[in-house]
Design a protein around this motif. Structure first.
Motif, mmCIF file in Angstrom:
data_model
loop_
_atom_site.group_PDB
_atom_site.id
_atom_site.type_symbol
_atom_site.label_atom_id
_atom_site.label_comp_id
_atom_site.label_asym_id
_atom_site.label_seq_id
_atom_site.Cartn_x
_atom_site.Cartn_y
_atom_site.Cartn_z
ATOM 1 N N VAL A 265 7.752 1.783 40.531
ATOM 2 C CA VAL A 265 6.365 1.350 40.365
ATOM 3 C C VAL A 265 6.094 0.964 38.910
ATOM 4 O O VAL A 265 5.461 -0.064 38.630
ATOM 5 C CB VAL A 265 5.390 2.447 40.820
ATOM 6 N N LEU A 266 6.595 1.759 37.970
ATOM 7 C CA LEU A 266 6.354 1.486 36.552
ATOM 8 C C LEU A 266 7.045 0.193 36.103
ATOM 9 O O LEU A 266 6.434 -0.647 35.441
ATOM 10 C CB LEU A 266 6.845 2.660 35.706
ATOM 11 N N THR A 267 8.321 0.027 36.470
ATOM 12 C CA THR A 267 9.035 -1.188 36.060
ATOM 13 C C THR A 267 8.432 -2.421 36.730
ATOM 14 O O THR A 267 8.296 -3.473 36.100
ATOM 15 C CB THR A 267 10.528 -1.093 36.410
ATOM 16 N N ALA A 268 8.061 -2.279 37.993
ATOM 17 C CA ALA A 268 7.443 -3.411 38.696
ATOM 18 C C ALA A 268 6.089 -3.750 38.086
ATOM 19 O O ALA A 268 5.727 -4.929 37.972
ATOM 20 C CB ALA A 268 7.286 -3.083 40.178
ATOM 21 N N GLY A 269 5.329 -2.733 37.696
ATOM 22 C CA GLY A 269 4.026 -2.968 37.080
ATOM 23 C C GLY A 269 4.145 -3.747 35.783
ATOM 24 O O GLY A 269 3.383 -4.687 35.527
ATOM 25 N N LEU A 270 5.132 -3.381 34.955
ATOM 26 C CA LEU A 270 5.351 -4.106 33.699
ATOM 27 C C LEU A 270 5.766 -5.552 33.964
ATOM 28 O O LEU A 270 5.305 -6.470 33.292
ATOM 29 C CB LEU A 270 6.431 -3.393 32.875
ATOM 30 N N MET A 271 6.629 -5.739 34.957
ATOM 31 C CA MET A 271 7.056 -7.095 35.287
ATOM 32 C C MET A 271 5.908 -7.924 35.851
ATOM 33 O O MET A 271 5.802 -9.119 35.574
ATOM 34 C CB MET A 271 8.212 -7.052 36.282
ATOM 35 N N VAL A 272 5.052 -7.289 36.640
ATOM 36 C CA VAL A 272 3.885 -7.989 37.190
ATOM 37 C C VAL A 272 2.973 -8.480 36.071
ATOM 38 O O VAL A 272 2.451 -9.597 36.121
ATOM 39 C CB VAL A 272 3.104 -7.070 38.157
ATOM 40 N N VAL A 273 2.778 -7.656 35.060
ATOM 41 C CA VAL A 273 1.954 -8.070 33.920
ATOM 42 C C VAL A 273 2.559 -9.293 33.236
ATOM 43 O O VAL A 273 1.856 -10.259 32.917
ATOM 44 C CB VAL A 273 1.809 -6.908 32.912
ATOM 45 N N LEU A 274 3.886 -9.269 33.040
ATOM 46 C CA LEU A 274 4.563 -10.393 32.382
ATOM 47 C C LEU A 274 4.490 -11.662 33.228
ATOM 48 O O LEU A 274 4.108 -12.734 32.729
ATOM 49 C CB LEU A 274 6.026 -10.026 32.123
#
Length: 320
Positions: A265-274
């Motif tokens: 969830v954390l890695t996906a969240g950061l990628m979603v922001v990018l």
């Protein structure tokens, strides 16, 4: 010219600082680009200099320094342009053009019948004609912005869908090994499905356009739109690959040892922001709104998928 009393000082600052940002961006780009681009950038610099002077006189407000947020944005954009060269420059110019048109049209609609709306007419004519012609000439045959957008959309789809799958599998199985097998299988199937969908859609569109072109040729009519440049197979590979790369993001933490969905969830969240930031910039959307919307989507996807996994485990007695 009728003076405008800035009942909204934030709007006055925004319009002036946006023009100042564009002007400084074009000047900075001129220093890092090849000579064949300089003539276009010189014309854009001339246009932006006029726009900036116009708004400063209109609002009776002179600003010569960008705020912190715009300075950071300018630094990041120039770094990207230096790293990726002409492709990044062309994308930046197109995106700036889209943002300018959308912003000024929105303000024009809001202030209909007021001095600000009338003042916008000349600016909008420049956006529609002058800058549009210049940037289009610069980017012509050098970059396919639609393909770039499709790449990031594929990334976004793969990321969100497989993150939901990882969350659901963790809820149902609990075992990292089971989750890795199930999520990887789902990711490959999803990539093949996306690629096949893109191939079939473009192939059908190509057939329809070919038929229409043949009909017009037979009737002696003008040919209309030029034939499609995108190849269905090439587009299918791009879309499928982008989806698969996006799918790797939530699967990777499980691959390196994560025992629950938190790190995915954390890695996906950061990628979603990018990804959301890049997509918003390229399409002219509000960046904060796009990021918030995508974060809400992945939150719902994770919550619903994990809940379904837990429910499946309770109902069917799935054991790890």
């Amino acid at each position: 010219m009728e003076s405008f009393s800035p009942h909204d000082p934030d709007l006055a600052r925004t319009l002036i600082l946006d023009e100042l940002f564009d002007l400084l961006l074009y000047k900075a780009l001129r220093d890092v680009t090849q000579p064949d681009v300089h003539e276009t950038l010189d014309e854009l610099i001339k246009v932006e200099t006029g726009h900036l002077a116009f708004w400063q006189k209109f609002f009776q407000l002179t600003l010569t320094r960008l705020d912190l947020g715009r300075r950071i944005k300018l630094t990041v954009m120039m770094l990207v342009c230096r790293l990726f060269g002409s492709t990044a420059v062309h994308l930046v110019l197109e995106a700036i053009e889209v943002h300018g048109v959308r912003k000024y049209l929105a303000i024009w609609r809001e202030y209909q019948g007021q001095p600000l709306a009338e003042a916008l007419r000349g600016i909008l004519m420049d956006e529609f004609k002058h800058e549009d012609t210049l940037v289009t000439a610069l980017t012509q045959r050098k970059i396919n912005a639609e393909k770039i957008r499709n790449i990031f959309l594929g990334l976004n789809d793969g990321l969100v869908e497989i993150l939901g799958a990882v969350s659901g599998f963790f809820g149902a199985f609990g075992s990292a090994t089971m989750v890795l097998i199930a999520a990887s299988t789902t990711a490959v199937a999803g990539a093949l499905s996306m690629g096949a969908g893109a191939f079939l859609a473009l192939n059908s569109e190509k057939e329809v356009k070919s038929t229409e072109a043949a009909r017009k040729k037979f009737l002696g009519e003008a040919p209309g739109e030029p034939p499609m440049e995108e190849l269905p197979l090439s587009s299918a590979l791009v879309v499928g690959s982008a989806y698969l790369i996006g799918a790797v993001v939530p699967v990777l933490p499980v691959l390196i040892g994560a025992t629950d969905a938190l790190f995915s969830v954390l890695t996906a969240g950061l990628m979603v922001v990018l990804v959301s930031t890049i997509l918003s910039f390229l399409s002219g959307m509000d960046i904060k709104r796009r990021i918030a919307l995508n974060l809400i989507i992945i939150t719902v996807a994770v919550g619903v998928s994990y809940g379904i996994g837990i429910l499946a485990k309770l109902v069917w007695g799935i054991s790890t």
